[in-house]
Design an enzyme around this catalytic site. Structure first.
Site, PDB file in Angstrom:
ATOM      1  N   LEU A   9       0.828  -1.202   0.000  1.00  0.00           N
ATOM      2  CA  LEU A   9       0.000   0.000   0.000  1.00  0.00           C
ATOM      3  C   LEU A   9       0.863   1.252   0.000  1.00  0.00           C
ATOM      4  O   LEU A   9       2.028   1.232   0.393  1.00  0.00           O
ATOM      5  CB  LEU A   9      -0.921  -0.009   1.224  1.00  0.00           C
ATOM      6  CG  LEU A   9      -1.941  -1.156   1.278  1.00  0.00           C
ATOM      7  CD1 LEU A   9      -2.745  -1.095   2.564  1.00  0.00           C
ATOM      8  CD2 LEU A   9      -2.858  -1.114   0.067  1.00  0.00           C
ATOM      9  N   CYS A  10       0.258   2.348  -0.427  1.00  0.00           N
ATOM     10  CA  CYS A  10       0.894   3.654  -0.481  1.00  0.00           C
ATOM     11  C   CYS A  10       1.564   3.954   0.859  1.00  0.00           C
ATOM     12  O   CYS A  10       0.945   3.697   1.895  1.00  0.00           O
ATOM     13  CB  CYS A  10      -0.172   4.693  -0.792  1.00  0.00           C
ATOM     14  SG  CYS A  10       0.405   6.386  -0.758  1.00  0.00           S
ATOM     15  N   PRO A  11       2.750   4.443   0.856  1.00  0.00           N
ATOM     16  CA  PRO A  11       3.620   4.868  -0.240  1.00  0.00           C
ATOM     17  C   PRO A  11       4.641   3.807  -0.662  1.00  0.00           C
ATOM     18  O   PRO A  11       5.584   4.107  -1.377  1.00  0.00           O
ATOM     19  CB  PRO A  11       4.332   6.081   0.349  1.00  0.00           C
ATOM     20  CG  PRO A  11       4.574   5.660   1.776  1.00  0.00           C
ATOM     21  CD  PRO A  11       3.305   4.871   2.153  1.00  0.00           C
ATOM     22  N   ASP A  36      -2.126  -1.236  -5.766  1.00  0.00           N
ATOM     23  CA  ASP A  36      -2.664  -0.177  -4.912  1.00  0.00           C
ATOM     24  C   ASP A  36      -3.263   0.913  -5.812  1.00  0.00           C
ATOM     25  O   ASP A  36      -2.548   1.472  -6.648  1.00  0.00           O
ATOM     26  CB  ASP A  36      -1.540   0.409  -4.045  1.00  0.00           C
ATOM     27  CG  ASP A  36      -2.012   1.553  -3.171  1.00  0.00           C
ATOM     28  OD1 ASP A  36      -3.234   1.707  -2.988  1.00  0.00           O
ATOM     29  OD2 ASP A  36      -1.154   2.302  -2.670  1.00  0.00           O
ATOM     30  N   ASP A  42       0.309   8.369  -7.549  1.00  0.00           N
ATOM     31  CA  ASP A  42       1.624   8.448  -6.912  1.00  0.00           C
ATOM     32  C   ASP A  42       2.795   8.272  -7.880  1.00  0.00           C
ATOM     33  O   ASP A  42       3.790   8.991  -7.784  1.00  0.00           O
ATOM     34  CB  ASP A  42       1.755   7.399  -5.799  1.00  0.00           C
ATOM     35  CG  ASP A  42       0.840   7.681  -4.626  1.00  0.00           C
ATOM     36  OD1 ASP A  42       0.317   8.806  -4.524  1.00  0.00           O
ATOM     37  OD2 ASP A  42       0.646   6.760  -3.810  1.00  0.00           O
TER      38      ASP A  42
END
Length: 71
Positions: A9-11, A36, A42
């Site tokens: 998941l981010c980041p 994600d 991103d």
């Protein structure tokens, strides 16, 4: 080079991309696999901020494949 960032998941996908790109020569092409949804925003943002070239994104079976060229 292919970077597997599936199930992260981010980041984390962008952090993994940045870390793996560092030792590569300028002009190297990297494929990042991520699932994600935030990666859609991103990855291009990271490329823009870092000066790398975002070459595109393709949807595959349940994940996204981003292609980036190192500046």
């Amino acid at each position: 080079m292919k970077i597997d960032a599936l199930n992260l998941l981010c980041p984390l996908p962008v952090l993994r991309l940045r870390k793996r790109m560092q030792p590569l020569p300028s002009g190297a092409t990297i494929r990042l696999l991520a699932d994600d949804p935030a990666a859609i925003v991103d990855v291009p943002h990271f490329c823009n901020e870092a000066g790398h070239r975002f070459l595109g994104m393709v949807e595959k079976d349940g994940y996204l494949e981003f292609t980036v060229q190192k500046a």
